[in-house]
Each structure stands twice: as C-alpha cells, then as structure tokens.
Design an enzyme around this catalytic site. Structure first.
Site, short mmCIF file in Angstrom:
data_model
loop_
_atom_site.label_atom_id
_atom_site.label_comp_id
_atom_site.label_asym_id
_atom_site.label_seq_id
_atom_site.Cartn_x
_atom_site.Cartn_y
_atom_site.Cartn_z
N ARG A 1 0.85 -0.77 -0.14
CA ARG A 1 -0.03 0.30 0.07
C ARG A 1 1.19 0.86 -0.15
O ARG A 1 1.89 1.26 0.56
CB ARG A 1 -0.57 -0.15 1.19
CG ARG A 1 -2.41 -0.75 1.21
CD ARG A 1 -2.92 -0.28 0.09
NE ARG A 1 -4.76 -0.76 -0.28
CZ ARG A 1 -4.27 -1.74 -1.41
NH1 ARG A 1 -3.39 -2.46 -1.86
NH2 ARG A 1 -5.45 -2.32 -1.58
N GLU B 1 -2.45 8.16 -5.40
CA GLU B 1 -3.04 7.32 -6.76
C GLU B 1 -3.78 7.73 -7.79
O GLU B 1 -5.50 7.89 -6.62
CB GLU B 1 -2.99 6.02 -6.51
CG GLU B 1 -2.23 5.15 -5.79
CD GLU B 1 -2.33 4.00 -5.71
OE1 GLU B 1 -3.33 3.35 -5.87
OE2 GLU B 1 -1.15 3.09 -5.19
N HIS C 1 -0.27 0.51 -10.30
CA HIS C 1 -0.77 -0.22 -9.04
C HIS C 1 -1.60 -1.97 -9.59
O HIS C 1 -2.68 -2.01 -10.31
CB HIS C 1 -2.10 0.41 -8.27
CG HIS C 1 -3.08 -0.18 -7.40
ND1 HIS C 1 -3.20 0.38 -6.52
CD2 HIS C 1 -3.25 -1.17 -6.46
CE1 HIS C 1 -3.42 -0.53 -5.25
NE2 HIS C 1 -3.44 -1.42 -5.71
N1 NAD Z 1 -0.92 -3.81 -4.98
C1 NAD Z 1 -1.46 -4.75 -5.18
O1 NAD Z 1 -2.43 -4.50 -6.14
C2 NAD Z 1 -1.94 -5.52 -4.04
C3 NAD Z 1 -3.00 -6.91 -4.58
C4 NAD Z 1 -3.09 -7.65 -3.66
C5 NAD Z 1 -3.22 -7.20 -1.70
N2 NAD Z 1 -2.47 -6.21 -1.78
C6 NAD Z 1 -2.11 -5.55 -0.09
O2 NAD Z 1 -0.75 -6.75 -0.09
C7 NAD Z 1 -1.18 -6.55 1.68
C8 NAD Z 1 -0.80 -7.96 1.86
O3 NAD Z 1 -1.39 -8.33 1.48
P1 NAD Z 1 -1.72 -9.75 2.19
O4 NAD Z 1 -2.56 -10.27 1.30
O5 NAD Z 1 -1.08 -10.66 2.35
O6 NAD Z 1 -2.89 -9.64 3.69
P2 NAD Z 1 -2.21 -11.09 4.98
O7 NAD Z 1 -3.48 -9.86 5.91
O8 NAD Z 1 -2.46 -11.82 4.72
O9 NAD Z 1 -1.08 -10.60 5.11
C9 NAD Z 1 -0.80 -9.24 6.16
C10 NAD Z 1 0.09 -9.51 6.77
O10 NAD Z 1 1.18 -8.46 8.09
C11 NAD Z 1 1.12 -8.61 9.25
N3 NAD Z 1 0.91 -7.01 9.55
C12 NAD Z 1 0.53 -6.40 10.29
N4 NAD Z 1 0.57 -5.62 10.42
C13 NAD Z 1 1.95 -5.06 10.54
C14 NAD Z 1 3.12 -5.22 10.81
N5 NAD Z 1 2.64 -3.38 11.60
N6 NAD Z 1 4.36 -5.26 11.15
C15 NAD Z 1 4.80 -6.13 10.32
N7 NAD Z 1 3.85 -7.73 10.12
C16 NAD Z 1 1.95 -6.78 9.80
C17 NAD Z 1 -0.21 -9.49 9.25
O11 NAD Z 1 0.77 -10.15 10.76
C18 NAD Z 1 0.32 -10.77 8.44
O12 NAD Z 1 0.24 -11.29 8.35
C19 NAD Z 1 -1.97 -5.99 1.58
O13 NAD Z 1 -1.93 -4.44 1.85
C20 NAD Z 1 -2.85 -5.80 0.51
O14 NAD Z 1 -3.67 -4.44 0.61
C21 NAD Z 1 -1.74 -4.82 -3.02
O1 2HG Z 2 -7.74 -3.78 -7.96
C1 2HG Z 2 -6.96 -4.02 -8.26
O2 2HG Z 2 -6.65 -3.96 -9.24
C2 2HG Z 2 -5.84 -3.44 -6.36
C3 2HG Z 2 -6.82 -4.93 -5.82
C4 2HG Z 2 -5.36 -4.67 -4.70
O3 2HG Z 2 -4.95 -3.56 -4.32
C5 2HG Z 2 -5.98 -4.86 -3.60
O4 2HG Z 2 -6.15 -4.66 -1.95
O5 2HG Z 2 -6.22 -6.60 -3.98
#
Ligand code: NAD
Ligand code: 2HG
Length: 525
Positions: free
Chosen positions: A230, A259, A277
């Site tokens: 994020r 964004e 993104h």
């Molecule tokens: N770029 C994209 O398009 C995209 C796509 C999917 C997910 N994401 C983002 O990726 C991130 C991770 O997603 P995920 O599905 O693995 O989530 P998840 O909930 O499976 O994992 C997140 C992890 O972060 C840990 N965490 C929480 N607070 C913390 C802290 N202060 N320090 C260290 N660790 C901490 C949690 O314990 C957990 O294990 C999220 O922010 C999600 O929104 C981005």
């Molecule tokens: O919708 C998207 O393309 C981004 C999704 C991603 O940021 C998420 O948190 O799952």
C-alpha cells in the site's frame, strides 16, 4: 429486482453472476458527487481500488446492503461508516495473492537486472551491454515485512531462487516462520541485513511511513526496496532523498501515497521502477476476485450470509455450513425472549450448549442479539450492526458456553431481563433442521415456533387447558399445536400454543382472568 452498481472495471464473469439476481449497472470513472447522486437507488456496490467509498457515499446509500471490494485491501472504503449503517463489507482475501506475490518478485528481478531501462535502451536502437550490469539475488538476504498470504508466497519462491529470508511480522509464530523456511527477526536486524526488502503489510497507523527518514539510514547502501502493498507505508519524500543521494540502491513501487501518481520526482530517478498499481492485474486474479465478490453480493441479496465479510465475524465454509441452520434458531429465540421480557431489555445472557460451545459459534450470539432487537429496529438491525446497536442501547450481553449436552447435540439458551421481568427460552434443531422451543422459563416443552403464539404461566390443575381452548374457540382462534410443561404435579406450569390466527384485541386480558392463570403473553414471530 435488486440493483447493483459496479463502479470500477471488473471481469465480466462478475457481472454475469450478479445478473442472476439483480440489474447490474457498470458505471466506471464516476466522481464522488456523481456516486452520491445515484447510490440511493442501489442495493449493492462493487468496486476495485479506484473508487473511494467515503462516509458521504455510505450515508447516501440508504438501500445499500453490501459493498464488495474485488481485491484484498478495504482501505478505500469507510468501513466504520458502513458498519454503523448496517452495510456488510466483503472482500476477496485470497483471489489475487499469487498475482501480487509474482508482481513483487518480478519487481525484484527487474530491479536487480535493470530490465525496464535495458528494454527502453534496445528499443531506442542502442546496444549498451556495459551499462546494465546487474546483481544476482542468489544467496542474498530478502527482508519480508509482513509474512501473511502474499509475503509467504514471495518467501517460498525467493527461497527457491536461493535467497535467505529474514521476516518481520509480530503476529506470526516462530513455528510458522520455521515452516516457511524464514528466519523471524526484529525490524532493526531486517533493515540492517537485507539486500532486498519487500513490503506485504496492510496500511495501519503502525505501518504508516514504516520506511522513512528514521529507518532508511539503518539500511545497507546497496539495498533495494519493493512495495507492492500500500502507498503510505513508504514515506515517498524520504525515499526520493535516499535514492537521489545514493543512500540506497533502488526501489520498485506499485503503490503510492496518492493514486494515480501525480507530479513526482520519482519519475525522474533511474534507479526506480514504477507500475500503476498492477499487483492484482492478471487475468487469473481478476477472474478470481470477480467471482469471489460477485458470489458474496449475490448471496447477501438472496438473504444468505457472506463468507468474507470484514465487518462481521469471518467464517470458513465448513464452519458456516455447520452454523447456517443455527443462525435462524438463535435469531428466532432472540425475537421470542425479547417479546416475553418486554420491549426494553437491560441484559441478554446467551448460553451456547453442546456442540455449539465453541469459539467459532460467535455469530450465533450476534444472531441472538439481532433477534432481540428486531422488534424495536425491524429491518434496520442486521448481522453487521447488531452488536453496536445493543451496546448503544445499554444492553449487556453475557456469553457462556457449556459443552455438556442433554437431548440435543446443540442448543441455545437465552435469558433476557426487560420491562416485563426476566424470562428465558431454549431452542434446538431436530435432525431435519426444524426448530423446537425446548424450554420456557426453565419449564420443559417441545413446540415449533409459529407466527402467532400464546404462552401462559399457570397453576397445573384440572380443567385449565379446556378453559383456554374454549376461550380461544369462542373468539374463532384456531390452535395449531399445544404443549404443557411442568416440573411437579399441580405445581407451576407453562402452556405454549401455536395459533393459526392472531389473538384478537381484548382476548389476552380475558385469558389472564381465567382462575389459575398467573400470566399470559402473546408473541409474533
Ligand atoms: N498491489 C496490489 O495490487 C495488491 C494486491 C493484493 C494485495 N495488496 C496488499 O498487500 C498487502 C498484504 O496482503 P495479504 O493478502 O498478504 O494480507 P495478509 O493479511 O495475508 O498479510 C498481512 C500480514 O501483515 C502482518 N502485519 C500486520 N501489521 C504488521 C506490522 N505492523 N508489522 C509487520 N507485519 C504486520 C500480518 O500479521 C499479516 O501476516 C495488503 O496491504 C494488501 O492490501 C496489494
Ligand atoms: O483492484 C486492484 O487492481 C488492486 C487490488 C489490490 O490493491 C488489493 O488490495 O487487492
């Protein structure tokens, strides 16, 4: 027919699923004001990351039952505002895990081998082999911040590339990290030892600017940072300064503080890779999240529970399968006991018995509260806001669990204290799923709930049942079923009658005048 607004582009398979139960309008690129104008006509809203669902949008959505985020992060939705309004918020926690993890890995390898710049150079008719000397990832340290779904997959693939994984996640056990082949370390060590750092945490007050002016100086000058989680987890200004001064070697960013990315010096830096993104942007992930979220919206519009609601207790499909019939039982018992105890309840004791005495059965407590409040709030109360509404009304909810069983494998006992005194009911399910009220004020009975019911507390004595039957008959009220429960012969007893017709006005007071009747209650379920 229900109406669903899809405000960001989603895979057509999602629209197809929603169309089974609703009129679907796909309108992308709307401003907040435009959404506020049209949202009152919609029952559901489905979006990705571009739409920001503000408090104003939520409040304008007077018919909204559900907001579905086709992705993981719900930070673009005002979830507290939705919760307060009883709107379910669902996401797709796993649909894009692989896509996001692979994007982070692609960013890491692109950074280490200058792929984007080398590509541009060749396309510009150049052949600069000496300019793009890379660095191997083999035997290098990868610092993974956040060892959840995406972080774990990144770690697994990176290990197979021969990398050593240092992980920081305060909510993950050493055993889990060991299983994943990662060394759990504190952030200081991760910053000091990593050659690459990849971020996979949610955006929270704790993770805001986790990489910034204070932490960047603790890293190796050769470190490369990847952020596909994020925007805002990295302080962009501090990062730009560190990149410009050569304090760190490079960064690859998929997410940004603002964004779409506006004016930014990031665009001018050669040691930076930027993507708009794209983490979740694979065909497979978009199909996964569209199906996952559209199915949940469809289910909620059909009156079924959602499997990945972020503002009501999450349930695995197995647990949901087991609890589903009991949710109706808990709600019916809540409704029943609130009518027996009187309109204004101060407390509700919920005892989950037998196989329901597990921590997974928390939604049954919510269902009981929903039933309790349904007389007062009607359709305004739901699984999302029931607990908040109870708290705001000063209703103390006490939960107990008792694993011992009597006649049924699982049962729910509720006791409410209200303006008409303290009353209790117990309910259970027959093997065919039918609901039975098995106890009333601690007297054993066995009646199915029905729309119109009459309960009496009376003295067990000859003739009393006949008198009540005759009285109901004289008012043309048909009795569907009747049960008497008592503890001792000629002591106190209860009578529970299911009626085919509502009790006419005045009949209840006639019933209370029958000798031996101590109290009588009508209930509408
Ligand atoms: N770029 C994209 O398009 C995209 C796509 C999917 C997910 N994401 C983002 O990726 C991130 C991770 O997603 P995920 O599905 O693995 O989530 P998840 O909930 O499976 O994992 C997140 C992890 O972060 C840990 N965490 C929480 N607070 C913390 C802290 N202060 N320090 C260290 N660790 C901490 C949690 O314990 C957990 O294990 C999220 O922010 C999600 O929104 C981005
Ligand atoms: O919708 C998207 O393309 C981004 C999704 C991603 O940021 C998420 O948190 O799952």
């Amino acid at each position: 027919m229900a109406k669903v607004l899809v405000s960001d582009s989603i895979d057509p398979v999602g629209v197809e699923i929603l169309s089974q139960v609703a009129q679907v309008d796909v309108k992308t690129g709307l401003s907040a004001e435009e959404i506020i104008q049209i949202i009152p006509e919609y029952d559901a809203l489905m979006l990705r990351s571009s739409t920001r669902v503000t408090k104003e949008i939520v409040e304008a959505g007077s018919k909204l039952q559900i907001i579905g985020r086709a992705g993981v992060g719900v930070d673009n939705i005002d979830v507290p505002a939705a919760t307060r309004q009883g709107i379910i918020v669902v996401n797709s926690p796993e649909g894009n895990t692989i896509a996001a993890a692979e994007h982070a890995l692609a960013m890491m390898l692109s950074l280490s081998r200058h792929i984007p710049d080398a590509n541009q150079s060749v396309k510009a008719n150049k052949w600069e082999r000496n300019r793009f000397i890379g660095t191997e990832v083999y035997k290098k340290n990868l610092g993974v911040v956040g060892l959840g779904k995406i972080g774990s997959h990144v770690a697994a693939v990176a290990r197979s590339l021969g990398m050593k994984i240092l992980a920081y996640d305060p909510f993950i056990s050493k055993e889990r990290a060991d299983q994943l082949g990662c060394t759990l370390v504190d952030l200081e060590l991760l910053f000091a030892e990593s050659d690459f750092i990849t971020l996979h945490v949610p955006k929270t007050p704790e993770t805001q600017h986790l990489i910034g002016r204070e932490t960047l100086p603790k890293m190796k000058p050769t470190v490369r940072i990847i952020n596909c989680s994020r925007g805002g987890i990295i302080d962009e200004l501090a990062l730009i300064e560190a990149l410009e001064s050569g304090r760190i070697a490079g960064a690859a960013l998929d997410v940004f503080e603002q964004e779409p990315l506006g004016e930014s010096r990031l665009r001018e830096l050669s040691n930076v890779i930027l993507t708009p993104h794209l983490g979740a942007s694979t065909t497979e992930a978009q199909v996964n999240v569209a199906i996952d979220v559209a199915e949940q919206i469809r289910d909620v519009l059909l009156g079924l529970p959602a499997r990945s609601a972020v503002n009501i207790p999450g349930l695995t499909p197995d647990v949901m399968e087991k609890l589903r019939p009991y949710l109706q039982l808990a709600e019916t018992m809540g409704n029943l006991v609130s009518q027996l105890a009187g309109g204004r309840c101060d407390s509700l004791n919920v005892r989950l018995q037998g196989e329901l005495a597990t921590k997974d059965s928390q939604p049954l407590v919510i269902a009981a509260i929903k039933g309790l409040l349904s007389q007062a709030l009607r359709e305004r109360v739901n699984y999302v806001n029931a607990a908040i509404e109870a708290k705001e009304r000063g209703i103390r909810v006490i939960e107990t669990r008792d694993a011992s069983t009597r006649d049924y494998s699982g049962s729910i006992h509720l006791e409410a204290n209200g303006s008409m005194g303290t009353h209790s009911v117990t309910g259970a399910l027959l093997s065919n799923g039918e609901i039975r009220i098995t106890d009333l004020d601690e007297f054993p009975i066995n009646v199915p709930p029905s729309n119109h019911m009459l309960f009496t507390l009376h003295q067990d004595m000859p003739g009393i049942i006949g008198k009540i039957g005759a009285l109901l008959g004289s008012f043309n009220v048909n009795i569907a079923s009747m049960q008497v429960g008592r503890k001792i012969i000629r002591g106190d007893a209860v009578m529970a009658l299911s009626l085919d017709d509502p009790l006419p006005e005045g009949l209840l007071s006639e019933i209370t005048k029958v000798p031996g009747i101590r109290d009588a209650y009508t209930v509408k379920l």
